[in-house]
Design a protein around this motif. Structure first.
Motif, PDB file in Angstrom:
ATOM      1  N   VAL A  27      -9.558 -20.694 -22.013  1.00 57.06           N
ATOM      2  CA  VAL A  27      -9.136 -19.454 -21.352  1.00 57.06           C
ATOM      3  C   VAL A  27     -10.001 -19.049 -20.165  1.00 57.06           C
ATOM      4  O   VAL A  27      -9.550 -18.319 -19.287  1.00 57.06           O
ATOM      5  CB  VAL A  27      -9.053 -18.310 -22.388  1.00 57.06           C
ATOM      6  CG1 VAL A  27     -10.439 -17.895 -22.837  1.00 57.06           C
ATOM      7  CG2 VAL A  27      -8.291 -17.117 -21.833  1.00 57.06           C
ATOM      8  N   THR A  57      -4.668 -12.730 -22.314  1.00 60.28           N
ATOM      9  CA  THR A  57      -5.993 -13.311 -22.545  1.00 60.28           C
ATOM     10  C   THR A  57      -6.894 -12.397 -23.370  1.00 60.28           C
ATOM     11  O   THR A  57      -8.075 -12.670 -23.536  1.00 60.28           O
ATOM     12  CB  THR A  57      -6.694 -13.664 -21.213  1.00 60.28           C
ATOM     13  OG1 THR A  57      -6.857 -12.470 -20.451  1.00 60.28           O
ATOM     14  CG2 THR A  57      -5.876 -14.677 -20.428  1.00 60.28           C
ATOM     15  N   LEU A  58      -6.326 -11.311 -23.891  1.00 60.97           N
ATOM     16  CA  LEU A  58      -7.073 -10.502 -24.862  1.00 60.97           C
ATOM     17  C   LEU A  58      -7.350 -11.355 -26.103  1.00 60.97           C
ATOM     18  O   LEU A  58      -6.533 -12.195 -26.478  1.00 60.97           O
ATOM     19  CB  LEU A  58      -6.258  -9.272 -25.274  1.00 60.97           C
ATOM     20  CG  LEU A  58      -6.059  -8.193 -24.206  1.00 60.97           C
ATOM     21  CD1 LEU A  58      -5.149  -7.097 -24.756  1.00 60.97           C
ATOM     22  CD2 LEU A  58      -7.396  -7.599 -23.768  1.00 60.97           C
ATOM     23  N   PHE A  59      -8.478 -11.116 -26.737  1.00 59.69           N
ATOM     24  CA  PHE A  59      -8.808 -11.865 -27.943  1.00 59.69           C
ATOM     25  C   PHE A  59      -7.679 -11.808 -28.963  1.00 59.69           C
ATOM     26  O   PHE A  59      -7.257 -12.823 -29.516  1.00 59.69           O
ATOM     27  CB  PHE A  59     -10.101 -11.330 -28.567  1.00 59.69           C
ATOM     28  CG  PHE A  59     -10.542 -12.134 -29.752  1.00 59.69           C
ATOM     29  CD1 PHE A  59     -11.421 -13.193 -29.584  1.00 59.69           C
ATOM     30  CD2 PHE A  59     -10.075 -11.869 -31.031  1.00 59.69           C
ATOM     31  CE1 PHE A  59     -11.822 -13.965 -30.669  1.00 59.69           C
ATOM     32  CE2 PHE A  59     -10.467 -12.637 -32.122  1.00 59.69           C
ATOM     33  CZ  PHE A  59     -11.350 -13.680 -31.935  1.00 59.69           C
ATOM     34  N   ALA A  60      -7.175 -10.585 -29.196  1.00 59.56           N
ATOM     35  CA  ALA A  60      -6.168 -10.412 -30.248  1.00 59.56           C
ATOM     36  C   ALA A  60      -4.862 -11.131 -29.910  1.00 59.56           C
ATOM     37  O   ALA A  60      -4.086 -11.462 -30.807  1.00 59.56           O
ATOM     38  CB  ALA A  60      -5.904  -8.930 -30.500  1.00 59.56           C
ATOM     39  N   GLU A  61      -4.609 -11.386 -28.648  1.00 62.43           N
ATOM     40  CA  GLU A  61      -3.359 -12.053 -28.252  1.00 62.43           C
ATOM     41  C   GLU A  61      -3.516 -13.573 -28.213  1.00 62.43           C
ATOM     42  O   GLU A  61      -2.535 -14.301 -28.274  1.00 62.43           O
ATOM     43  CB  GLU A  61      -2.922 -11.556 -26.863  1.00 62.43           C
ATOM     44  CG  GLU A  61      -2.775 -10.053 -26.753  1.00 62.43           C
ATOM     45  CD  GLU A  61      -1.423  -9.535 -27.239  1.00 62.43           C
ATOM     46  OE1 GLU A  61      -0.422 -10.230 -27.080  1.00 62.43           O
ATOM     47  OE2 GLU A  61      -1.395  -8.413 -27.795  1.00 62.43           O
ATOM     48  N   LEU A  62      -4.745 -14.047 -28.050  1.00 63.98           N
ATOM     49  CA  LEU A  62      -4.953 -15.480 -27.838  1.00 63.98           C
ATOM     50  C   LEU A  62      -5.525 -16.190 -29.063  1.00 63.98           C
ATOM     51  O   LEU A  62      -5.138 -17.324 -29.382  1.00 63.98           O
ATOM     52  CB  LEU A  62      -5.895 -15.683 -26.644  1.00 63.98           C
ATOM     53  CG  LEU A  62      -6.202 -17.136 -26.288  1.00 63.98           C
ATOM     54  CD1 LEU A  62      -4.930 -17.905 -26.000  1.00 63.98           C
ATOM     55  CD2 LEU A  62      -7.136 -17.192 -25.088  1.00 63.98           C
ATOM     56  N   SER A  63      -6.455 -15.533 -29.739  1.00 64.39           N
ATOM     57  CA  SER A  63      -7.093 -16.132 -30.899  1.00 64.39           C
ATOM     58  C   SER A  63      -6.054 -16.599 -31.904  1.00 64.39           C
ATOM     59  O   SER A  63      -5.042 -15.944 -32.136  1.00 64.39           O
ATOM     60  CB  SER A  63      -7.992 -15.076 -31.547  1.00 64.39           C
ATOM     61  OG  SER A  63      -8.405 -15.478 -32.814  1.00 64.39           O
ATOM     62  N   GLU A  64      -6.293 -17.755 -32.500  1.00 67.02           N
ATOM     63  CA  GLU A  64      -5.463 -18.237 -33.623  1.00 67.02           C
ATOM     64  C   GLU A  64      -4.068 -18.689 -33.218  1.00 67.02           C
ATOM     65  O   GLU A  64      -3.199 -18.845 -34.079  1.00 67.02           O
ATOM     66  CB  GLU A  64      -5.328 -17.153 -34.696  1.00 67.02           C
ATOM     67  CG  GLU A  64      -6.527 -17.048 -35.581  1.00 67.02           C
ATOM     68  CD  GLU A  64      -6.714 -18.299 -36.422  1.00 67.02           C
ATOM     69  OE1 GLU A  64      -5.779 -18.702 -37.099  1.00 67.02           O
ATOM     70  OE2 GLU A  64      -7.824 -18.870 -36.377  1.00 67.02           O
ATOM     71  N   GLY A  65      -3.798 -18.908 -31.931  1.00 67.18           N
ATOM     72  CA  GLY A  65      -2.483 -19.400 -31.544  1.00 67.18           C
ATOM     73  C   GLY A  65      -2.521 -20.040 -30.176  1.00 67.18           C
ATOM     74  O   GLY A  65      -3.555 -20.041 -29.497  1.00 67.18           O
ATOM     75  N   TYR A  66      -1.398 -20.581 -29.743  1.00 69.39           N
ATOM     76  CA  TYR A  66      -1.357 -21.291 -28.468  1.00 69.39           C
ATOM     77  C   TYR A  66       0.073 -21.402 -27.994  1.00 69.39           C
ATOM     78  O   TYR A  66       1.018 -21.311 -28.766  1.00 69.39           O
ATOM     79  CB  TYR A  66      -1.996 -22.683 -28.592  1.00 69.39           C
ATOM     80  CG  TYR A  66      -1.951 -23.278 -29.976  1.00 69.39           C
ATOM     81  CD1 TYR A  66      -2.880 -22.896 -30.947  1.00 69.39           C
ATOM     82  CD2 TYR A  66      -0.973 -24.181 -30.336  1.00 69.39           C
ATOM     83  CE1 TYR A  66      -2.835 -23.411 -32.236  1.00 69.39           C
ATOM     84  CE2 TYR A  66      -0.922 -24.702 -31.625  1.00 69.39           C
ATOM     85  CZ  TYR A  66      -1.844 -24.305 -32.573  1.00 69.39           C
ATOM     86  OH  TYR A  66      -1.788 -24.796 -33.839  1.00 69.39           O
ATOM     87  N   LEU A 100      -5.192 -22.342 -24.826  1.00 63.56           N
ATOM     88  CA  LEU A 100      -5.741 -22.519 -26.173  1.00 63.56           C
ATOM     89  C   LEU A 100      -6.849 -21.516 -26.477  1.00 63.56           C
ATOM     90  O   LEU A 100      -7.516 -21.031 -25.568  1.00 63.56           O
ATOM     91  CB  LEU A 100      -6.323 -23.931 -26.283  1.00 63.56           C
ATOM     92  CG  LEU A 100      -5.440 -24.981 -26.956  1.00 63.56           C
ATOM     93  CD1 LEU A 100      -4.102 -25.083 -26.270  1.00 63.56           C
ATOM     94  CD2 LEU A 100      -6.114 -26.336 -26.935  1.00 63.56           C
ATOM     95  N   PRO A 101      -7.054 -21.227 -27.754  1.00 60.31           N
ATOM     96  CA  PRO A 101      -8.102 -20.267 -28.124  1.00 60.31           C
ATOM     97  C   PRO A 101      -9.488 -20.891 -28.076  1.00 60.31           C
ATOM     98  O   PRO A 101     -10.077 -21.211 -29.108  1.00 60.31           O
ATOM     99  CB  PRO A 101      -7.694 -19.845 -29.538  1.00 60.31           C
ATOM    100  CG  PRO A 101      -6.928 -20.992 -30.085  1.00 60.31           C
ATOM    101  CD  PRO A 101      -6.259 -21.657 -28.921  1.00 60.31           C
ATOM    102  N   ALA A 102     -10.020 -21.068 -26.896  1.00 62.67           N
ATOM    103  CA  ALA A 102     -11.362 -21.595 -26.694  1.00 62.67           C
ATOM    104  C   ALA A 102     -11.826 -21.107 -25.334  1.00 62.67           C
ATOM    105  O   ALA A 102     -11.004 -20.767 -24.467  1.00 62.67           O
ATOM    106  CB  ALA A 102     -11.358 -23.115 -26.748  1.00 62.67           C
TER     107      ALA A 102
END
Lengths: 342, 342, 342, 342
Positions: B180, B191-200, B236-238
C-alpha cells in the motif's frame, strides 16, 4: 582491520538480526556461523533475505576455530547457551543474547528458570549488558549478558527515576505490548498468523514473566532495597516493537526532567517533549529508544511510555553496541541506521 | 566531501525514504528539505521516525538556495513535479521520482495522464531512470526520470527476455501484487487500515494502469516493434513490496539462463536457482531484486516471479543509485543495507 | 426437530467453522464432536471462541454412537479421512471436507496424492460437492466430497464459460491469492505470523498444486475433451479469502453475460456489473461468491476475478449447503449471515 | 410481524454493523436507511459487503417517513446526533449510538465535549444503554444512549467490583488496547494502513479521553462518592476488539467470585476460570464479553482483563440488545452468532 566475528545460534531471529547489522558494520566481519541443527546449510537457505551476502555456511559449534575469532555472539536458547559457553575457550570475548547470565544470584536463577545453572562460576563474571548503564564494566568485560527485550524496555523507562528517587517504588506498573518476533522462530500454535493476526491477549499475567527476575535484581540494587514492580506482557499482531506503558506515582514534570537529564548525552535514547507519546512505528529496525512522559488528571501521577525494537535495541543491536565497546570500536558504529517507516 | 542534496517533496513516503537512505550514505548530506504544504515544520513533526537526525526544517521550494546544491531529488506528485522542475535552475542535477518525465512522447503522455505536459521541452532531455539498463546515459544526465515501481518490477522481469527474443511478445501477462505504500500518504478511504487489512482486490483492471505507458515505450523500443503486455495490479495488506507473477510462453530453462546471464554482474539483482520462487519478505527495506523462474506442466510455458521493495528499489533506492552515478560516486554507495526480516 | 450432527475432526479450522455455522443453524444440532488427538478436552479448551456454546466434549471417533446421528461431517486431513470414512456405518450420510473423494479416477488420485486410495470402492460412490453444479445428485447422495477451496474458486469462475464455449480452452490462467487459514492449524514455519505478515510469495508454481486434479477432472468432463489450466497460488498475509484473477481469451461482454445468466437464480453467487472488480473484504465469513468481469485493452481478452471465503464457501459453508440438501432442509438454511466488515 | 427499523447514519461502520446484524434478525426489518452525504446511493455502493441484501437506497433524514417506523437507530457523529434527534418525532423510539446523550449532566457534557448541548431537555430523558445494568429502565425508555465502546469495556470490568466494594476505589487503572474501527470510517492519516500496520502507540494519555466522562458519571453514582479512574487507550493494528487490562487493589479470589456471581445469569458475559486470560480473538464479530481475573505476585493486587468487539458488543450489538428490550422482543434475539475465528 575488521574484527572477526562468530555467531553461535545463527538460525534464529536474533542471529539473523546480528548478521543484518554486521552486513553494513565497517568494523566487523563475519568469520563463522554456527547452528547445530542447520549445520551444512547456507544462510541463503535458512534466511533467504541474506542471500546477497557472502557468508560462511553454517557449521556446528565444534567446527568453529575460535582461535581466529575476536568476539563471539551467542544467540542460543537459554539453558543451551550456558552449556555451550561453558565449553568455549576461556579467553574468548562473548556477548550472550540468551537469559542465561543475566541473573547473578544462582538462587534467583533457579527460581525463575527452574533448574540449577550449569555454569555457576561464570554467573558472577558476566556483566549485565544494558550498555547505557554498564558502559565502563562492559568495555573490559569478557562475557556480557544481553538484557532481555522487555527488561531493557522497562529499565530504560525506570532506572533514572529509581536512581533519582522521584517515583514511589512500591507503586510501579508496567503494561507491555510486545511484538511476536520476541517469541522466536520456533513453532507454536499461538504465534501462527491465523491465531495472532487481528487480535491480542495478555500472557504470563500476575508476575510470572522471567524478565521480572532482571527487574528485581537491577531495581533493587539501584534503590538499595527490594523493589518489585508489576509487569504484564501482551502479545500483539506485529513483528517488531515493544511499548511499555508505565503507571507511576510522582510529579510528572520532575519525572520528565529527570529523564531528559539522564539521557541528554545518549546517542540512542530520545526523550520526547513533555506530553508527546512515542510509537513503535518510529523505531522499527533501529537501535533507538523513544520515551514520552505525560501528566495525569489525577494529581501526583504520571504516565511514561517507552518504545524500542525488540530485535534491535532489545537484543541484537544492543549486543553489537556492547561488542563495539569490548572491541575498542566506537559505541555507535554500524548502529546509526534510521528506522524503517512505513 | 559529501555532496549537498536537496529533497523537494519531503513530506511524502518517497521523500522520507530518501532521507532514511541518505542518513547512512557516506557521500551525501542533506542541505535542504522542501515541502510547500508543511513548510515551517521540522522533519521530526512530519516523520517522527527521523527524529534522531539533525535535519534542516522544511521550507518552500522558493526558499531553497539551489546554488549550494549538488543534486535535487524531486519527490512530488505528478503534474506538480513538471511545473516545479521547469522553474528550477537549468544546470541543476535532478532525479525526479514522479511519473512526469518517464514518457518521452508528448502524445503518449497525454493519453495516459490526460493533460498536456507543461515542460514538453524537457521530456526529451530526461533519461529514463532504470539504472541497470540506462547506466551510461544516466552518468552524464542532468535530469533523470525515476521508473515507476510497478514498471520497474515488470522491466527487471522482462527486458532481458524481450531483448534475447526468448519469449512470445504477444502473450505476456503480469499479475502484480502491490503493497500500500505505493499509493502514498494521501488520505483515501480504500487505504485506511480497516478497509485494507485482511483482504485484497484488483484495481485498474484491463489495461488502465498508467505504468503501462512505460511498458509500451520501453518494451516496444527494445523489441523494435510494438509490444503490449497485460498488467493487472492488486492492492494487498502490506506496507512494502511488489511481486509480479509473469506468465510467459517460451522455454523455461532458456528463460532462466537468459536471466542469469543478464544479471550476472548486477550488484542488486539476484536470479534464484531454477524452480525457486522469491518472496517480498526477503527484500523489504532493501535495494535488491529477487527473480525466480519455474517451468509449467504445460509445455512451452514458464512462470517468472520478480520481487522488490516499491519504496526502495522501486523508487527512492533507485533514485539514489542514479544520483550516485550522476555525482561520480560508486553506484552502490549507501545502498547495501540488508533487508529487514522479520 | 433438528437433525443430529457429528463432526469428525473438530479440532481444526474447518471443524471449528462448521460449529460456528451450526451454532445458529435452526435445523441442525451438534450431537458428537470427535478429534482423536484432543479427545477428552472441551471445545472451549481447543477453541475458546466457542466457549458460549453448550457443546459435547471431544471424543475419539470410536466413541461416537453413529446410530443416533443423521449426518456426519468429516473434517480430517486427507489420507486419514478415507480410512476413517471406510470404517463408518455404510448407511451414514457423510460430507467429507478432505481431498480424499474428490477425484473419481484411482489413477488420477495416485498421480496427485502419491498413494493408492484406501477406499477405492467409495471413490465412485462419492458425489462432487460443488453444490451449484451437482445439486440434484447431492440431494440423494450418501457421501459427498467437498470441493477444495481453490478448486471451488476456479470452478465458480470458469464452469459456465467452459460449458458455453465462450473462452479459448487452451489459454486459461488462474492467478490465485490465498489467505493462510487454508493451510490449516498445523505448525509450519512459513505460516508463523513473523514469517508471513507484511509479505507474500507464490508456491506450488508451475502446475504442482493438487487442486489441479479437480480442475482437470471437472473441466475436461464439462468440455468433453482434455482441458488443462494454469494455476499459481500465492500465500498472502490475511486469515480468510481467496481471490482468483483469471486471464481469458474470449469476448468480455459475452463472458459477462454468460456469467450473469448462469448465476441469475443462485442465492450465493453474485455477478457484479461489468467492469467492477470484487474484493475478498466483501465476502469474509460468509457463504457468498462475488465475480467481476472486465475487458482488456488487448482485443479478444478478458479478466475475470472471483472471490470467496476459503473457510466458509470454500469449505465448511459449502459443506453445510450440501448437508442441507442431503437432509431435506432448505439449501440456504443457516447460511445467510452477512459478511463481517471491517 | 417484524418491527420496522430506520437507521440514520447508515454510511459509517456502526451503521453497517447494524445492517449486518439485522440481516439475520428474525424480529426486525430495515424500512429506511438515511445518510445525508450519501443520499441517492445504494448500500451496495457504499458497503459492497451488503450487496446480497435487498435494502432500501440511502435517503436524507428528511425523506424518511417516521410514522411507519417502530424504532430508529441513530449512528451519526456526536454533535450532529443531538441536532438530528431533537428534530425527530417526539414519540419515536430511538437508540442513539453517538456520545450525545450518555452524560446526564449538561456541565459534564460541556467539560468533555467543549460545547453546549443542543437538546438539554432530552439529556435527562435518555437512559444509559449498558443493557446488563439498565435493563429495566431500557425496557420502557423512549431514548437510549448507547455506551461508548471503551466505556462499556471498562464498566463490564469494574461495575460489579465497585458495587461490591471489593477494590480500592482510588487505585484503579485501565490500560486499553483498541482496534482501529472504533475511530470510524473518516479519513485520518494515523489510521491509514501504512501508518498503523505493524506498530502501536498510546493516545489521549493522562485522562483526556472523553469516555472518562462516562466512567466518572457511572462509577461515582455506583459508589455514592466521586470515583476517578486512570484510563490510557492505545491504538493497535487490528480491525475489531478492545482489551482492557485493569490493575486493581483487592483480593484476587474475591474479585473473581464477585465477577462470577454478578454475571452468572448473563447470556453475553462470560467470566473465565480464575487465572485464565481472555483474548480479543475469541469475541470478534460477536456480542460476547470475556473476562479473566488473575492474582498478582504482590499481595493484595489483582489483574482483570476484559475483552469485547467494539463494533458489536461495544456499539451496534449492544444497540440491538437495547432495541430488543424496547420493542418487547427477546433480549438475545439476532445476537447469538458465534465469533469469527480465525
Amino acid at each position: 582491520m575488521a574484527k572477526k566475528i562468530a555467531i553461535i545460534g545463527a538460525s534464529g531471529y536474533t542471529g539473523a538480526e546480528l548478521i543484518r547489522l554486521i552486513a553494513t558494520h565497517p568494523g566487523m566481519e563475519i568469520a563463522a556461523l554456527a547452528a547445530n541443527s542447520s549445520a551444512g546449510q547456507s544462510m541463503a537457505q535458512v534466511f533467504p533475505f541474506l542471500r546477497h551476502l557472502d557468508l560462511p555456511d553454517l557449521v556446528t559449534v565444534d567446527e568453529v576455530d575460535f582461535s581466529a575469532i575476536d568476539l563471539a555472539f551467542c544467540a542460543l536458547p537459554h539453558k543451551t547457551s550456558q552449556q555451550v559457553i561453558k565449553a568455549l575457550p576461556k579467553e574468548l570475548k562473548i556477548v550472550d543474547l540468551s537469559a542465561d547470565f543475566r541473573l547473578q544470584d544462582p538462587e534467583a536463577y533457579r527460581t525463575w528458570y527452574g533448574n540449577d545453572h550449569a555454569a555457576v562460576e561464570m554467573q558472577g563474571e558476566a556483566v549485565y549488558g544494558l550498555t547505557e548503564f554498564y558502559r565502563d564494566r562492559i568495555r573490559t568485560a569478557r562475557l556480557v549478558a544481553g538484557t532481555g527485550c522487555n527488561a531493557a524496555t522497562g529499565q530504560f523507562a525506570l532506572r533514572p527515576l529509581i536512581a533519582a528517587g522521584v517515583i514511589d517504588l512500591d507503586e510501579i506498573i508496567l503494561d507491555m505490548k510486545c511484538a511476536v518476533s520476541g517469541t522466536g522462530r520456533g513453532l507454536r500454535q499461538d504465534t501462527l498468523f491465523a491465531e495472532l493476526s487481528e487480535g491480542y491477549h495478555a500472557y504470563a499475567v500476575g508476575g510470572k514473566h522471567r524478565h521480572l527476575g532482571e527487574f528485581d535484581q537491577e531495581f533493587s540494587a539501584l534503590a538499595g532495597r527490594p523493589v518489585r514492580v508489576q509487569f504484564t506482557p501482551h502479545l500483539l499482531p506485529a513483528n517488531r516493537g515493544i511499548l511499555s506503558t508505565c503507571y507511576l506515582k510522582g510529579d510528572a514534570q520532575a519525572i520528565h526532567s529527570t529523564m531528559e537529564k539522564a539521557y541528554a548525552d545518549e546517542p540512542f535514547v530520545c526523550v520526547l517533549p513533555f506530553g508527546e507519546p512515542p510509537s513503535t512505528h518510529h523505531v522499527r529496525g533501529s537501535n533507538f529508544v523513544h520515551i514520552g512522559v505525560t501528566g495525569e488528571r489525577i494529581d501526583g501521577r504520571a504516565i511514561l511510555v517507552c518504545v524500542l525494537d525488540n530485535l534491535t535495541k532489545g537484543s541484537s543491536g544492543q549486543a553489537i553496541q556492547n561488542a563495539n565497546l569490548m572491541l575498542g570500536l566506537d559505541e555507535t558504529e554500524g548502529l546509526m541506521m534510521a528506522p524503517l517507516f512505513p
